[in-house]
Design a protein around this motif. Structure first.
Motif, PDB file in Angstrom:
ATOM      1  N   GLY A  23      -6.853   8.559  -0.179  1.00 48.85           N
ATOM      2  CA  GLY A  23      -8.158   8.562   0.460  1.00 48.85           C
ATOM      3  C   GLY A  23      -9.128   9.536  -0.184  1.00 48.85           C
ATOM      4  O   GLY A  23      -8.755  10.369  -1.003  1.00 48.85           O
ATOM      5  N   LYS A 122      -5.903  -1.994  -4.162  1.00 52.35           N
ATOM      6  CA  LYS A 122      -6.693  -1.088  -3.324  1.00 52.35           C
ATOM      7  C   LYS A 122      -7.386  -1.844  -2.199  1.00 52.35           C
ATOM      8  O   LYS A 122      -7.465  -1.354  -1.062  1.00 52.35           O
ATOM      9  N   THR A 123      -7.855  -3.053  -2.461  1.00 51.38           N
ATOM     10  CA  THR A 123      -8.454  -3.879  -1.418  1.00 51.38           C
ATOM     11  C   THR A 123      -7.410  -4.268  -0.377  1.00 51.38           C
ATOM     12  O   THR A 123      -7.672  -4.237   0.825  1.00 51.38           O
ATOM     13  N   LEU A 126      -6.616  -1.132   1.827  1.00 50.30           N
ATOM     14  CA  LEU A 126      -7.694  -0.820   2.766  1.00 50.30           C
ATOM     15  C   LEU A 126      -7.940  -1.934   3.768  1.00 50.30           C
ATOM     16  O   LEU A 126      -8.188  -1.676   4.943  1.00 50.30           O
ATOM     17  N   GLY A 127      -7.872  -3.171   3.327  1.00 49.63           N
ATOM     18  CA  GLY A 127      -8.162  -4.293   4.203  1.00 49.63           C
ATOM     19  C   GLY A 127      -7.047  -4.612   5.171  1.00 49.63           C
ATOM     20  O   GLY A 127      -7.296  -4.963   6.324  1.00 49.63           O
ATOM     21  N   THR A 128      -5.820  -4.487   4.721  1.00 48.57           N
ATOM     22  CA  THR A 128      -4.682  -4.840   5.571  1.00 48.57           C
ATOM     23  C   THR A 128      -4.231  -3.674   6.435  1.00 48.57           C
ATOM     24  O   THR A 128      -3.982  -3.825   7.625  1.00 48.57           O
ATOM     25  N   PHE A 129      -4.123  -2.504   5.829  1.00 45.88           N
ATOM     26  CA  PHE A 129      -3.561  -1.360   6.526  1.00 45.88           C
ATOM     27  C   PHE A 129      -4.593  -0.291   6.881  1.00 45.88           C
ATOM     28  O   PHE A 129      -4.276   0.657   7.570  1.00 45.88           O
ATOM     29  N   HIS A 130      -5.800  -0.419   6.364  1.00 45.62           N
ATOM     30  CA  HIS A 130      -6.873   0.552   6.590  1.00 45.62           C
ATOM     31  C   HIS A 130      -6.451   1.952   6.147  1.00 45.62           C
ATOM     32  O   HIS A 130      -6.783   2.947   6.781  1.00 45.62           O
ATOM     33  N   GLY A 131      -5.675   2.016   5.075  1.00 49.22           N
ATOM     34  CA  GLY A 131      -5.193   3.286   4.540  1.00 49.22           C
ATOM     35  C   GLY A 131      -3.704   3.418   4.786  1.00 49.22           C
ATOM     36  O   GLY A 131      -3.151   2.845   5.724  1.00 49.22           O
ATOM     37  N   TYR A 140       4.739  -0.346   0.420  1.00 54.21           N
ATOM     38  CA  TYR A 140       3.489  -1.114   0.418  1.00 54.21           C
ATOM     39  C   TYR A 140       3.286  -1.797  -0.936  1.00 54.21           C
ATOM     40  O   TYR A 140       2.868  -2.958  -1.001  1.00 54.21           O
TER      41      TYR A 140
END
Length: 174
Positions: A23, A122-123, A126-131, A140
């Motif tokens: 992050g 990276k998408t 962020l999109g699936t797990f929000h970090g 992951y």
């Protein structure tokens, strides 16, 4: 997923690069920034499309970690392209290695598929797990690689995973 993909090795023309995952934090950016994890990424280049990929979290981008990654994920004697990061020079001991210092605006011409894989990763995170946290980061990556490597047979993934769960030895937690 990770075990299944570990049974295969990449071949042909392979693009290899490193990336940082983590992050946003105040302070130093880029290589050596606090809270970032180093990742090695390899992607087969199949002319106008990407082939299979492999990713691994490493403590640092050094000769040892690069050599271990290459031994595990690449068949010996393949054509490997990368940027000119000195730690990657060890690839030349087992592979046909070509490195280029490339200005930022031309980097996608030299290593297009590995950079697309990094962007997609990276998408996905962020999109699936929000970090994500560093503790399970490799898991992951294993999921991302498994899904990416089977993207042309997407409808079969649930049944394949169910079959793997049936035949795979139980994971022992410590």
């Amino acid at each position: 997923m990770g075990h299944r993909d570990s049974l295969y090795q990449l071949s042909g023309t392979i693009e290899l690069d490193d990336a940082l995952v983590g992050g946003r934090q105040k302070g130093k950016r880029g290589r050596g920034a606090a809270g970032k994890k180093n990742v090695l990424i390899a992607c087969e280049s199949k002319d106008k499309k990407a082939g299979f990929i492999a990713m691994a979290v490493v403590d640092s981008i050094c000769h040892f970690s690069v050599n271990e990654f290459v031994k595990k994920h690449l068949k010996q004697g393949q054509q490997v392209h990368s940027d000119a990061l000195p730690a990657l020079n060890i690839i030349g001991q087992t592979e046909n290695y070509e490195a280029r210092v490339t200005p930022g605006y031309l980097v996608d011409e030299w290593l297009p598929w590995v950079h697309i894989a990094i962007g997609n990763l990276k998408t996905f995170l962020l999109g699936t797990f929000h970090g994500v946290t560093g503790k399970y980061l490799q898991e992951y990556f294993d999921e991302f690689c498994y899904r990416f490597n089977r993207r042309f047979i997407e409808k079969q993934i649930p049944n394949r995973l169910l079959n793997l769960a049936i035949i795979h030895l139980p994971v022992k937690s410590t």
